[in-house]
Design an enzyme around this catalytic site. Structure first.
Site, PDB file in Angstrom:
ATOM      1  N   CYS A  21     -28.899  49.363  77.133  1.00 27.82           N
ATOM      2  CA  CYS A  21     -28.864  50.529  77.767  1.00 27.82           C
ATOM      3  C   CYS A  21     -28.218  51.549  76.548  1.00 27.82           C
ATOM      4  O   CYS A  21     -28.010  52.725  76.918  1.00 27.82           O
ATOM      5  CB  CYS A  21     -27.616  50.445  78.854  1.00 27.82           C
ATOM      6  SG  CYS A  21     -25.902  50.251  78.256  1.00 27.82           S
ATOM      7  N   GLU A  45     -21.815  44.981  72.922  1.00 31.43           N
ATOM      8  CA  GLU A  45     -21.762  45.950  71.855  1.00 31.43           C
ATOM      9  C   GLU A  45     -20.934  45.733  70.898  1.00 31.43           C
ATOM     10  O   GLU A  45     -21.021  46.621  69.790  1.00 31.43           O
ATOM     11  CB  GLU A  45     -21.567  47.228  72.604  1.00 31.43           C
ATOM     12  CG  GLU A  45     -20.286  47.445  73.475  1.00 31.43           C
ATOM     13  CD  GLU A  45     -20.045  48.916  74.213  1.00 31.43           C
ATOM     14  OE1 GLU A  45     -20.792  49.821  73.913  1.00 31.43           O
ATOM     15  OE2 GLU A  45     -19.071  48.909  74.937  1.00 31.43           O
ATOM     16  N   ASP A  93     -23.438  51.299  70.134  1.00 27.92           N
ATOM     17  CA  ASP A  93     -22.018  50.679  69.416  1.00 27.92           C
ATOM     18  C   ASP A  93     -22.449  49.413  68.488  1.00 27.92           C
ATOM     19  O   ASP A  93     -21.832  49.111  67.443  1.00 27.92           O
ATOM     20  CB  ASP A  93     -21.045  50.314  70.297  1.00 27.92           C
ATOM     21  CG  ASP A  93     -20.354  51.827  70.643  1.00 27.92           C
ATOM     22  OD1 ASP A  93     -19.751  52.193  69.733  1.00 27.92           O
ATOM     23  OD2 ASP A  93     -19.954  52.088  71.827  1.00 27.92           O
ATOM     24  N   HIS A 118     -22.728  62.212  71.462  1.00 31.69           N
ATOM     25  CA  HIS A 118     -22.729  62.539  72.717  1.00 31.69           C
ATOM     26  C   HIS A 118     -23.540  63.752  73.141  1.00 31.69           C
ATOM     27  O   HIS A 118     -24.326  63.796  74.053  1.00 31.69           O
ATOM     28  CB  HIS A 118     -21.050  62.871  73.249  1.00 31.69           C
ATOM     29  CG  HIS A 118     -21.068  63.194  74.273  1.00 31.69           C
ATOM     30  ND1 HIS A 118     -20.981  64.495  74.952  1.00 31.69           N
ATOM     31  CD2 HIS A 118     -20.692  62.409  75.467  1.00 31.69           C
ATOM     32  CE1 HIS A 118     -20.860  64.457  76.177  1.00 31.69           C
ATOM     33  NE2 HIS A 118     -20.646  63.191  76.602  1.00 31.69           N
TER      34      HIS A 118
HETATM   35  C1  PEP Z   1     -23.869  51.949  73.788  1.00 34.49           C
HETATM   36  O1  PEP Z   1     -22.887  51.847  72.949  1.00 34.49           O
HETATM   37  O2  PEP Z   1     -24.980  51.710  73.266  1.00 34.49           O
HETATM   38  C2  PEP Z   1     -23.662  52.583  74.957  1.00 34.49           C
HETATM   39  C3  PEP Z   1     -24.783  52.490  76.013  1.00 34.49           C
HETATM   40  O3  PEP Z   1     -22.478  52.981  75.344  1.00 34.49           O
HETATM   41  P1  PEP Z   1     -22.005  54.442  74.785  1.00 34.49           P
HETATM   42  O4  PEP Z   1     -22.997  54.971  74.050  1.00 34.49           O
HETATM   43  O5  PEP Z   1     -21.335  55.238  75.941  1.00 34.49           O
HETATM   44  O6  PEP Z   1     -20.915  54.097  73.676  1.00 34.49           O
HETATM   45 MG    MG Z   2     -20.741  51.909  73.675  1.00 37.14          MG
END
Ligand code: PEP
Ligand code: MG
Length: 665
Positions: free
Chosen positions: A579, A508, A532, A266
């Site tokens: 993403c 994911e 993920d 994060h």
């Molecule tokens: C991911 O898991 O790649 C994603 C974009 O979601 P997050 O990073 O919010 O888990």
């Molecule tokens: Mg994710």
């Protein structure tokens, strides 16, 4: 790859802790040094869509002196979390909820764990007494009664009774016992009429503070003092919570250094979004750096320099200036179309967490929002967000970005995204537990509130709704039923909404990637979440610093999963995007095109360089590279392949500067 496990080391010994969490001073005042190439952008405040101005010209603080000549310069490796180079004064934040490992213990260890708790109580008391003695007389008058209250709380029979129960009956280790007992006590404050009462809030802080002291004593962590410095600083912390990083929209830091974290954690995601240089995964940073030290954060090389020499400061400032000039150059091409050298169009969208980032996204040339992470709304607060509150925030983003589309992701809470409002159960493996859509379906009241807010926002522009962590078709069907219900409820109230809202899903979880053909019947679009997907496919905790170098997006297993999803989606005409952080990796982007993707979503700041990378490649060579990569036997071999094929023409993009040799292998 530049992500390597860090070396560590450094002097110990910290000043005493501040007495209360709620009195923690925050970095204040002073404009942020303008590392961002996107000078002069407008920004929404997270609470309400009011535009504010950001400084547009570089204004570094005066080069800090390299300080005491007896302090030796020391370079420590970490992980490059966010590009850019910052030089400044460190602000060490030691008030983060200390992390601990949840361990079940054997019956034979119960007494030893209880003894550890007793020892921790003694040491926490000793450190509080020490603080009390060191307080200047004028402060001692006010603070001493608070410290005395904490000393009493450390002996509180209610607390000890619960800790004993957690350790004896539930066989939890000492740290877990302390944390779980304090959560139990905090829960006693919840739900009552006076929940929002200032007195109750203070008492809750007191419980948290005492628990924090005990955990620190158990884990041998010293406390830290957080003085108020009236200039932008480099924030050094074990980890930063979403609320801490969000606060930096208003009071920007010069840079971040954290002990934990990886490129996909994060703090890194937020630092890149805020265009703040960051180095994460710096083991022992809290022991190595002290508040007031001069440090260099090199988010290009993934290293920090503590007590730099004059020449290192000068070199860092020059590197920073070169990086900024380069980034500005890339940004000036933001309105150029994103087309490969061979002519194929690629859509680049932005990932956002805060409404403020929507404008930033457009300023970087985003063609819409490909991922709006809504969990920010639920984290670090004691009550759930209301439908109206959510609606206003979604609407602000949708209106800012219209007529481009916005993909609102339903809350992805659980795993490493902890939200106290949900009172999540203790789980041995939270990433594999009650998270995201599973949690949403277990709390239909909360989920429906969010869906209604999203449906209402659709009246203001193109909204798509995306479901995180889907692993079974049953989940998608249940979500669809709830969306139908939410839409009907909005309609019944006479409120407007779009006639159709596309419902899609994140891919994911490996199960979803493998079953993409089946999910193509359930979802109106796919977005591959590699952060993920890598964690679950390779069984590597995405927050683990020590394993970060193994969690490669270039692992052939990951590429095969992506290829399967892209192939199926393209055959069935289901729009598909990616993403995860992989989308913003310049060497991965051409490979993703070769695997069949034509839409990528990433933090806004990365869009200009990914666009530039795409403009330099030919799709045939991307497809050839992808074909070869799919039959490689290891991530290392794929990395060598892409480095051989693409790195020579990306040397500037990889180095983050036009005139430096690349630091990436
Ligand atoms: C991911 O898991 O790649 C994603 C974009 O979601 P997050 O990073 O919010 O888990
Ligand atoms: Mg994710």
């Amino acid at each position: 790859m530049s992500d390597r496990p860090p070396k560590s080391g450094g002097p110990k010994g910290e000043p005493p802790p501040p007495p209360r969490k709620d009195r923690r001073p925050t970095p204040s005042g002073g404009v942020r040094s303008a590392r961002t190439p996107s000078g002069g952008v407008r920004a929404f405040t997270p609470s309400g869509g009011v535009p504010s101005a950001r400084p547009s010209s570089p204004s570094y603080p005066p080069p800090p002196s390299s300080g005491d000549a007896s302090l030796e310069a020391r370079i420590v490796k970490g992980i490059a979390g966010s590009p850019g180079v910052a030089v400044g004064i460190a602000l060490v934040i030691g008030e983060m909820r200390a992390a601990y490992t949840r361990r079940h213990i054997h019956t034979a260890s119960i007494d030893a764990e209880l003894a550890r708790v007793r020892q921790a109580v003694d040491s926490a008391k000793a450190s509080l007494r020490e603080v009390s003695q060191r307080l200047p007389t004028d402060q001692a008058k006010n603070q001493a009664p608070i410290l005395d209250a904490y000393l009493l709380m450390l002996d509180d029979p209610l607390l000890h009774d619960r800790i004993n129960r957690k350790i004896r009956s539930e066989k939890k280790c000492a740290e877990w016992g302390v944390a779980a007992a304090s959560e139990d006590i905090l829960r006693l404050f919840e739900g009552g009429k006076g929940e929002k009462d200032a007195y109750i809030q203070e008492r809750k802080h007191d419980v948290e503070f005492v628990c924090d002291r005990l955990l620190r004593a158990l884990m041998g962590e010293p406390g830290h003092v957080i003085p108020r410095l009236d200039q932008p600083m480099i924030v050094v912390a074990r980890d930063l919570s979403p609320a801490d990083t969000a606060g930096m929209v208003r009071e920007p830091a010069l840079g971040f250094v954290t002990e934990v974290g990886t490129r996909t954690s994060h703090t890194s995601i937020m630092a890149r979004a805020l265009e703040i240089p960051a180095v994460v995964g710096v083991a022992d940073a809290l022991n190595l750096v002290r508040t007031g030290d001069t440090i260099i954060v090199d988010g290009l090389r993934g290293e920090i320099t503590v007590h730099p020499e004059e020449r290192q400061v000068a070199d860092a400032l020059a590197r920073s200036a070169r990086h900024l000039a380069f980034a500005r150059g890339l940004l000036s091409a933001r309105n150029q179309p994103c087309v490969a050298a061979s002519g194929e169009a690629v859509t680049l969208k932005a990932n956002v967490e805060l409404p403020a980032e929507a404008i930033l996204a457009l300023d970087h040339g985003a063609q819409g929002i490909g991922l709006y992470r809504t969990e920010f709304l639920y984290i670090d607060r004691s009550t759930l967000p209301t439908e109206d509150e959510q609606y206003e925030l979604y609407r602000a983003v949708v209106e800012a970005v219209a007529p481009q589309p916005v993909t609102l992701r339903t809350f992805d809470i659980g795993g490493d995204k902890f939200a106290s409002t949900f009172a999540l159960p203790d789980e041995m493996n939270p990433a594999l537990g009650l998270r995201a859509v599973r949690l949403a379906l277990s709390r239909p009241d909360v989920f429906l509130t969010q869906l209604r807010a999203m449906v209402r926002a659709s009246a203001h522009g193109e909204v798509r709704i995306m479901v995180p962590m889907v692993a079974s078709v049953h989940e998608m069907r249940e979500v669809r039923k709830l969306l139908v219900r939410a839409t009907a409820e909005v309609k019944e109230r006479g409120l407007t909404h779009a006639p159709r809202i596309a419902l899609g899903m994140m891919i994911e979880v490996p199960a979803a990637a493998i079953m993409a053909d089946v999910f193509a019947r359930e979802a109106e679009f796919f977005s591959i979440g590699t952060n993920d997907l890598i964690q679950y496919a390779l069984a590597i905790d995405r927050t683990s610093r020590t394993l970060a170098n193994l969690a490669s997006p270039f692992d052939p297993s990951i590429l095969r999963l992506i290829y399967n999803v892209a192939r199926v989606a393209n055959e069935r005409r289901v729009p598909v995007a990616l993403c995860g952080a992989m989308a913003s990796d310049v060497l991965a982007a051409p490979l993703l095109l070769g695997l069949g993707l034509r839409e990528l979503s990433m933090e806004a700041a990365a869009i200009p360089e990914i666009k530039e990378a795409i403009r330099r490649v030919d799709l045939t060579e991307c497809k050839n590279a992808a074909e070869q990569a799919l039959v490689c036997d290891s991530a290392e071999n794929v990395e060598s392949l892409v480095a051989r094929v693409f790195a020579p023409r990306f040397f500037d993009l990889l180095a983050g500067s036009a005139d430096e040799p690349t630091t990436r292998e």
